[in-house]
Each structure stands twice: as structure tokens, then as C-alpha cells.
Enzyme design. Sequence first.
Site, PDB file in Angstrom:
ATOM      1  N   LYS A  64       0.923  -1.258  -0.064  1.00  0.00           N
ATOM      2  CA  LYS A  64       0.022  -0.017  -0.136  1.00  0.00           C
ATOM      3  C   LYS A  64       0.731   1.386  -0.066  1.00  0.00           C
ATOM      4  O   LYS A  64       1.793   1.428   0.723  1.00  0.00           O
ATOM      5  CB  LYS A  64      -0.956  -0.036   1.105  1.00  0.00           C
ATOM      6  CG  LYS A  64      -1.669   1.274   1.441  1.00  0.00           C
ATOM      7  CD  LYS A  64      -1.221   2.339   2.232  1.00  0.00           C
ATOM      8  CE  LYS A  64      -2.115   3.613   2.256  1.00  0.00           C
ATOM      9  NZ  LYS A  64      -1.672   4.607   3.246  1.00  0.00           N
ATOM     10  N   LYS A  91      -5.324   1.403  11.209  1.00  0.00           N
ATOM     11  CA  LYS A  91      -4.332   0.850  10.367  1.00  0.00           C
ATOM     12  C   LYS A  91      -3.855  -0.486  10.946  1.00  0.00           C
ATOM     13  O   LYS A  91      -3.524  -1.423  10.272  1.00  0.00           O
ATOM     14  CB  LYS A  91      -3.102   1.902  10.605  1.00  0.00           C
ATOM     15  CG  LYS A  91      -1.784   1.596   9.488  1.00  0.00           C
ATOM     16  CD  LYS A  91      -0.817   2.691   9.425  1.00  0.00           C
ATOM     17  CE  LYS A  91      -1.263   3.856   8.731  1.00  0.00           C
ATOM     18  NZ  LYS A  91      -1.734   3.928   7.353  1.00  0.00           N
TER      19      LYS A  91
END
Length: 285
Positions: A29, A241
Amino acid sequence: MIGKEAQAEFLLEAMPYIEKYQNKILVVKYGGNAMTDYTLKKLVMRDMTLLQFVGIKVVLVHGGGPEISQTLKRMGIESRFVGGLRYTDAETAEVVRMVLAGKVNKELVHMLGSLGAKAVGLSGIDGKLLQCSKESEELGFVGKIENVNTDLILSCLNAGYLPVVSTVGYDDEGNIYNVNADTAASALAGALKAESLILMTDVRGLLQKAGDADSLIKKVYVSDVPSLIKEGIISGGMIPKVQCCRDAIRNGVNRVFITDGRVKHSILLELLSDEGLGTMFVKGD
């Protein structure tokens, strides 16, 4: 040790890691400051190209929040955030699709191609990759991922391509969704049963003491996440996260890393060296 000797030592140290990852899937990512700085962006794309060259099946998942904000501002559309997520009405969703799938995605594909990589640009709409519903009414068309179809990604990987995926989702009613890049990368890595997932961010990793880079926690077992949240070690924007890291591990990913995308060659240092750079999440107790 400097210069050529240091380069040779790094290559020797990297050999067992390259062997471990050959023909395995790695999902990365990419976003944050590493994406807004052109010089750093080119270095990241060089690292991706190298990983492809040594036989690792790389999938690059990207966001583009700053680009979206800039475009909305030029169009006279106000950016509004709810709980850290961009409120997305139908008009904003169209801008998100235009910027992520049209502009940012193709810039990355072009840069990778110029460095010698075989890359192909995709969005979550292509091949029904990311089917979504609304995360909540107050967020508008922010996507909650309901299904991941990996057929197109696997076809690209098997043909030797590096898929570059913009985080735009869809539903069967024709709506477009803005999908959080961490969430999309986690869901995709889990569906692909990737060997590893790397979340490039703007911090070194998970810190024992907020603001103290020397208090980096190198390794976290996902079973310890609830207690770390309770103790306040995982807090604020790090909570979602880390939850993405936990979800990826639970869905079959072997290792997940949070690493500092502002550091040159952070991906190579994380994957192909003994020390690593950020925080690694693994299953178990």
C-alpha cells in the site's frame, strides 16, 4: 563499510529473503508523503521494479488523498472529513474516480514502465475487483468492501505484470465508492493469500512511547493488539491501520509491516535485510 563493498554485503544479506519471496505475492500500500515527493516516488517505483525483476509478484495498491483535495479545490468543491475519512457525495465520488483511476494510477504505471517494469493499471471497478456498500450514511459513498474478486489480479500476475490498483469501488446499482487504501490493501492481500503486506506510512512504525522514534516496537503478535489499544500504545489514527494489519493476518497473510515511506528504499530494507525498518505483525501468541 561504504561504497561497493557495502552494496555487495547488502546483496549477500538479501539472498535468502529474495529466495523466500520468489514467486510469492507481495501487496504494497503506497501513499502519504512518499507519494507527494517526486524524487521519493521515483525511488519507490525503482524498488518495485527491482522486486519484480527478482521474481516477486508485486501488487501495488495506492491512494491519492492530496491529489483529490487539490482537484476538488480547483473545482470549487469543499473537502469535508468525518472521523478522519473524506465525506464523499456522488459528485465527489466521480472526482475520486477521475483522479485515482485516471491521473494518479496512470502516472505510476507510466513511471514503472519507464524504469523497465511490466505494469498495468487497474481500479477496484475493473473485473469487479472491489464490490462495496456504504460504510455509513454520514460518510456518503465511502466504501465498505463486501467482496474481492481476484481473478483479474491473478491473471495479470501470472502473465508477468505488476498490477497497480487504485482504490475505487463499485456496487451493482452503478454507484462509485471511495475506498480507504489501507482497507483495500488489507482485503486484497487477504483474498490473494499474500506472503506479506506492507503499509507505507508517515511514521516509523508502532512506538512504545508516542513521538519517540527510538521506542519502535519491532514485532507484534496480533493477539496482543487489544491490550496495546487498551494501554494507549495503539491510539488515534494508528488504530484503524493496525486493525487492517490484524485483519490481513487473520485472512491468511503471513506477515504485515508498517514502515516509513519517507525513508529511501524502505521496502527493500524491510523485506530484504536482517534488521528490517518498521513494525512487523505476525499471527500467534
